[in-house]
Each structure stands twice: as structure tokens, then as C-alpha cells.
Scaffold this motif. Sequence first.
Motif, mmCIF file in Angstrom:
data_model
loop_
_atom_site.group_PDB
_atom_site.id
_atom_site.type_symbol
_atom_site.label_atom_id
_atom_site.label_comp_id
_atom_site.label_asym_id
_atom_site.label_seq_id
_atom_site.Cartn_x
_atom_site.Cartn_y
_atom_site.Cartn_z
ATOM 1 N N UNK A 1 -10.411 -55.750 -6.602
ATOM 2 C CA UNK A 1 -11.426 -56.495 -7.321
ATOM 3 C C UNK A 1 -11.121 -56.501 -8.814
ATOM 4 N N UNK A 2 -11.524 -57.595 -9.440
ATOM 5 C CA UNK A 2 -11.439 -57.696 -10.888
ATOM 6 C C UNK A 2 -12.870 -57.803 -11.395
ATOM 7 N N UNK A 3 -13.209 -56.942 -12.335
ATOM 8 C CA UNK A 3 -14.551 -56.920 -12.897
ATOM 9 C C UNK A 3 -14.542 -57.515 -14.290
ATOM 10 N N UNK A 4 -15.702 -57.972 -14.731
ATOM 11 C CA UNK A 4 -15.895 -58.385 -16.112
ATOM 12 C C UNK A 4 -17.248 -57.847 -16.568
ATOM 13 N N UNK A 5 -17.419 -57.752 -17.860
ATOM 14 C CA UNK A 5 -18.673 -57.274 -18.419
ATOM 15 C C UNK A 5 -19.589 -58.470 -18.642
ATOM 16 N N UNK A 6 -20.775 -58.418 -18.053
ATOM 17 C CA UNK A 6 -21.774 -59.466 -18.228
ATOM 18 C C UNK A 6 -22.300 -59.385 -19.664
ATOM 19 N N UNK A 8 -24.875 -60.615 -20.975
ATOM 20 C CA UNK A 8 -26.337 -60.537 -21.067
ATOM 21 C C UNK A 8 -26.870 -59.117 -20.938
ATOM 22 N N UNK A 9 -26.186 -58.284 -20.123
ATOM 23 C CA UNK A 9 -26.710 -56.927 -19.918
ATOM 24 C C UNK A 9 -25.648 -55.843 -20.099
ATOM 25 N N UNK A 10 -24.441 -56.234 -20.529
ATOM 26 C CA UNK A 10 -23.336 -55.300 -20.751
ATOM 27 C C UNK A 10 -22.991 -54.465 -19.525
ATOM 28 N N UNK A 11 -23.233 -55.004 -18.345
ATOM 29 C CA UNK A 11 -22.927 -54.304 -17.102
ATOM 30 C C UNK A 11 -21.718 -54.953 -16.428
ATOM 31 N N UNK A 12 -20.886 -54.143 -15.765
ATOM 32 C CA UNK A 12 -19.758 -54.727 -15.040
ATOM 33 C C UNK A 12 -20.232 -55.510 -13.827
ATOM 34 N N UNK A 13 -19.537 -56.625 -13.542
ATOM 35 C CA UNK A 13 -19.821 -57.417 -12.356
ATOM 36 C C UNK A 13 -18.495 -57.888 -11.771
ATOM 37 N N UNK A 14 -18.470 -58.098 -10.477
ATOM 38 C CA UNK A 14 -17.258 -58.562 -9.813
ATOM 39 C C UNK A 14 -17.007 -60.013 -10.213
ATOM 40 N N UNK A 15 -15.796 -60.281 -10.713
ATOM 41 C CA UNK A 15 -15.410 -61.636 -11.103
ATOM 42 C C UNK A 15 -14.536 -62.286 -10.036
ATOM 43 N N UNK A 16 -13.604 -61.524 -9.456
ATOM 44 C CA UNK A 16 -12.691 -62.075 -8.458
ATOM 45 C C UNK A 16 -12.325 -60.988 -7.452
ATOM 46 N N UNK A 17 -12.168 -61.400 -6.196
ATOM 47 C CA UNK A 17 -11.803 -60.468 -5.129
ATOM 48 C C UNK A 17 -10.698 -61.078 -4.280
ATOM 49 N N UNK A 18 -10.261 -60.321 -3.270
ATOM 50 C CA UNK A 18 -9.291 -60.848 -2.327
ATOM 51 C C UNK A 18 -7.851 -60.542 -2.688
ATOM 52 N N UNK A 19 -7.632 -59.551 -3.516
ATOM 53 C CA UNK A 19 -6.276 -59.177 -3.913
ATOM 54 C C UNK A 19 -5.803 -58.013 -3.054
ATOM 55 N N UNK A 20 -4.494 -57.844 -3.020
ATOM 56 C CA UNK A 20 -3.919 -56.764 -2.223
ATOM 57 C C UNK A 20 -3.553 -55.565 -3.092
ATOM 58 N N UNK A 21 -2.625 -55.735 -3.987
ATOM 59 C CA UNK A 21 -2.127 -54.645 -4.830
ATOM 60 C C UNK A 21 -1.932 -55.138 -6.262
#
Length: 135
Positions: A1-6, A8-21
Motif C-alpha cells: 500500500x501507498x499512503x498519503x497524508x490527508x 484536512x486532518x493530517x492523518x494517513x490514508x491509503x492512496x493506492x494498493x495492489x502492489x507486490x514488492x
Amino acid sequence: RVYRINPNNNQPEVFATGFTNIIDIDFDLFGNLYVLEYATNSLLSPDRTGALLKISPTGDRQTVLMDGLIAPTGLTIGSDGNIYISNNGLKAGQGQVIRISQVPEPSSILGLLGFAIASLGVAKKSKQDLQRLTD
């Protein structure tokens, strides 16, 4: 998973998924995220084919390169806008640097202007960088 910081609330959220390594990531001047995968199958597979994926700011995904990527270990987007990938990074004497030429995204005048501004004065530096790669 790749996360980014929102923002609006400075919290991490999932931006992209489906990766292997995932082994490396970088952003271009247009806000596209590039994800480099070391092996698209699994670390347990003898097949070490890697992949370079591009994820737009809206989340659209595109495979940029798989053919010829074998156990890639690093990624950077140069000041010249080109993508550089270290390939065969774990095989002594067989490693290489691959350059992928980037074309500015025509959908944005501001994007093209930003690319042009960022590219000013980097020709000399790029030439020096390429000289180091060949030394």
C-alpha cells in the motif's frame, strides 16, 4: 500500500494498493506518483521481473515499463524530467541504469510551463550527471 497524508486532518490514508514488492517511489513535476516494484510475482518466485507503475493524482494507474526490468532496485526522476532506474541491482557487474524519457503532459498549460521552468538551466547539470553514469 501507498499512503498519503490527508491535508484536512493530517492523518494517513491509503492512496493506492495492489502492489507486490515496492522498492522505491518518486513524484514527477505533475504530481504523478511512480512506484517501482522489485518483483511483480513474489520474492519467492524465481522470476524477478519488476515493474514501473504511474499513478496520477486522481488515482488512475498505468504500467510504464516491465519488459527488461529485472530486479530493479532504485528509481529517481531527474531534474531533466527523465526517469532513471537501477536495473539488475543485485548482480555484481551486471547492473545498469535505464533512462526513460519523459514527455510533458499536454493536458495542462500550467504543467507545461512548470516543466519548462524546471528544465531551464539543467542541460549542463544533466550532461554532468550522464557523464558520471558513464564513468
